[in-house]
Design a protein around this motif. Structure first.
Motif, short mmCIF file in Angstrom:
data_model
loop_
_atom_site.label_atom_id
_atom_site.label_comp_id
_atom_site.label_asym_id
_atom_site.label_seq_id
_atom_site.Cartn_x
_atom_site.Cartn_y
_atom_site.Cartn_z
N ALA A 1 0.72 -1.06 -0.07
CA ALA A 1 0.08 -0.18 0.08
C ALA A 1 0.69 1.33 -0.19
O ALA A 1 2.08 1.17 0.53
N GLN A 2 0.30 2.43 -0.64
CA GLN A 2 1.18 3.53 -0.65
C GLN A 2 1.02 4.39 0.37
O GLN A 2 1.98 5.30 0.64
N ASN A 3 0.41 4.28 1.44
CA ASN A 3 0.02 5.12 2.57
C ASN A 3 -0.39 4.27 3.78
O ASN A 3 -1.27 3.39 3.53
N LEU B 1 1.76 -3.71 8.54
CA LEU B 1 2.92 -2.98 8.99
C LEU B 1 3.08 -1.56 8.29
O LEU B 1 3.20 -1.31 7.16
N SER B 2 3.33 -0.71 9.14
CA SER B 2 3.46 0.83 8.81
C SER B 2 4.64 1.30 9.63
O SER B 2 5.00 0.83 10.68
N VAL C 1 3.16 -0.71 4.21
CA VAL C 1 3.12 0.50 3.55
C VAL C 1 4.44 0.66 3.00
O VAL C 1 5.48 0.68 3.73
N LEU C 2 4.58 0.98 1.78
CA LEU C 2 5.73 1.53 1.06
C LEU C 2 6.72 0.12 1.45
O LEU C 2 7.86 0.53 1.62
N ASN D 1 12.42 0.22 -8.05
CA ASN D 1 11.50 0.04 -6.75
C ASN D 1 10.52 -1.11 -7.20
O ASN D 1 10.15 -2.03 -6.25
N GLU D 2 9.99 -1.16 -8.31
CA GLU D 2 9.16 -2.39 -8.63
C GLU D 2 9.91 -3.67 -8.66
O GLU D 2 9.40 -4.50 -8.20
#
Length: 373
Positions: free
Chosen positions: A108-110, A135-136, A160-161, A195-196
């Protein structure tokens, strides 16, 4: 390789923890690598950044073949999704899994998106006996526990990220052998290809197999990767998304990633242009005869820290700031080159009085900034 080098007689080898911070902007950690005569990096994503490594650090990039062939299922990898339908698309993905108990890693991005998806999956998880973990930044200290559990059956891990580097997720052997391995679902296209690649690399560890899928918005303005595409290019992407044209979707994602990579390189090169002379000084230092380099070594870091401060100052203040920006690297290079030569001239003192040599070298660096004007 790293262990062999660390155990070798040559102790002047630097192994940076990473040459790519998660921000992808050049950092003090990377500049720290210049303080060593040798720098070695091992990464799965050096290819896309080869030009950057070569220009900034003077590092060559050599590709070595993997020990195991890649076995990631990326067929129909892109899943077009409407703006407000992300959670529904994730549930659809979970329900469509060929095996009910296969582990899933969701990127997830955020934090808000991660929590919304976790809430949307709660009923589905109860029905199917799955475990959801998030997890963030809120619970970063639990990372090891989360990743240890992420590859087990019936696990849905929302991260996240997801950076990927140095993250090895253990997966149950029968999941790899019979159920396709760890399934990764990214909720957004990454702005940088490397990053991908890192994200994909969390599955198919040691040839174990894996699956990668990625949600892509039907509206290009909803994804940062398409930010710099022209209006016509965005229109073409919209049409590709509506007809689920996988090749065209991937082509536009790669186009967006190329633009971001180019802009990032340009930004880093502008920021670091004043540091470029340090690469040349390091080459000069490493080419010194062994005894001479050994004599300079005790004050090399002091010199380089001074040179770094001069280079940084040249961007915003000091006498260099009166020069046009494009002339500052040459001026910095000339100044620190002169100081380095004066440092070498002090080396004879080291033969009979090492403390005196060090004191004179430190005094030279302390007075050097006064001579910039």
């Amino acid at each position: 390789l790293a262990l062999c080098c660390k155990e070798s007689v040559n102790q002047d080898i630097r192994f940076p923890k990473t040459l790519h911070e998660t921000t992808d902007i050049i950092s003090p950690v990377e500049l720290d690598a210049l303080m060593y005569t040798k720098t070695l990096g091992l990464t799965g994503t050096a290819g896309p950044a080869a030009r950057f490594f070569r220009k900034v650090f003077g590092l060559d990039v050599t590709e070595t073949p993997p020990q195991f062939p890649q076995n990631i299922d990326v067929r129909s990898a892109y899943l077009p999704v409407a703006r407000n339908a992300v959670s529904d698309r994730v549930k659809e993905f979970i329900r469509s899994l060929p095996h009910d108990d296969v582990p899933v890693l969701i990127d997830a991005q955020n934090i808000k998106t991660a929590e919304d998806v976790a809430a949307a999956l709660r009923d589905l998880a109860k029905e199917s006996g799955k475990r959801i973990q998030v997890l963030s930044a809120k619970n970063a200290d639990e990372a090891k526990h989360v990743f240890d559990q992420a590859g087990q059956k019936n696990a849905i891990s929302i991260v996240v990220l997801m950076a990927g580097r140095e993250v090895d997720i253990p997966v149950d052997e029968d999941v790899n052998r019979e159920k396709g391995g760890l399934h990764i679902l990214s909720l957004y296209p990454r702005t940088l290809l490397r990053n991908e690649i890192q994200l994909k690399g969390r599955t198919d560890r040691k040839g174990g197999g894996g699956v990668f899928r990625q949600l892509v918005p039907l509206e290009p303005n909803d994804a940062e990767v398409f930010r710099y595409l022209t209006d016509e290019e965005k229109a073409q992407y919209r049409r590709a998304g509506k007809r689920n044209d996988q090749q065209a979707i991937e082509r536009w994602i790669r186009k967006g990633q190329e633009v971001h990579e180019r802009r990032l390189n340009d930004m880093n090169e502008q920021v670091l242009s004043v540091y470029q002379p340090l690469v040349e000084i390091r080459r000069k230092y490493t080419s010194l005869p062994g005894p001479l380099r050994a004599a300079v070594q005790p004050v090399w870091k002091d010199f380089l820290q001074y040179a770094l401060s001069v280079g940084e100052g040249a961007g915003w203040y000091s006498s260099f700031a009166v020069l046009p920006r494009e002339l500052r690297p040459a001026a910095v290079g000339r100044h620190i080159g002169n100081i380095f030569n004066e440092l070498l001239a002090l080396v004879p003192y080291s033969r009979y009085d090492q403390p005196l040599f060090y004191r004179r070298a430190v005094a030279l660096l302390a007075s050097a900034s006064e001579r910039i004007g």
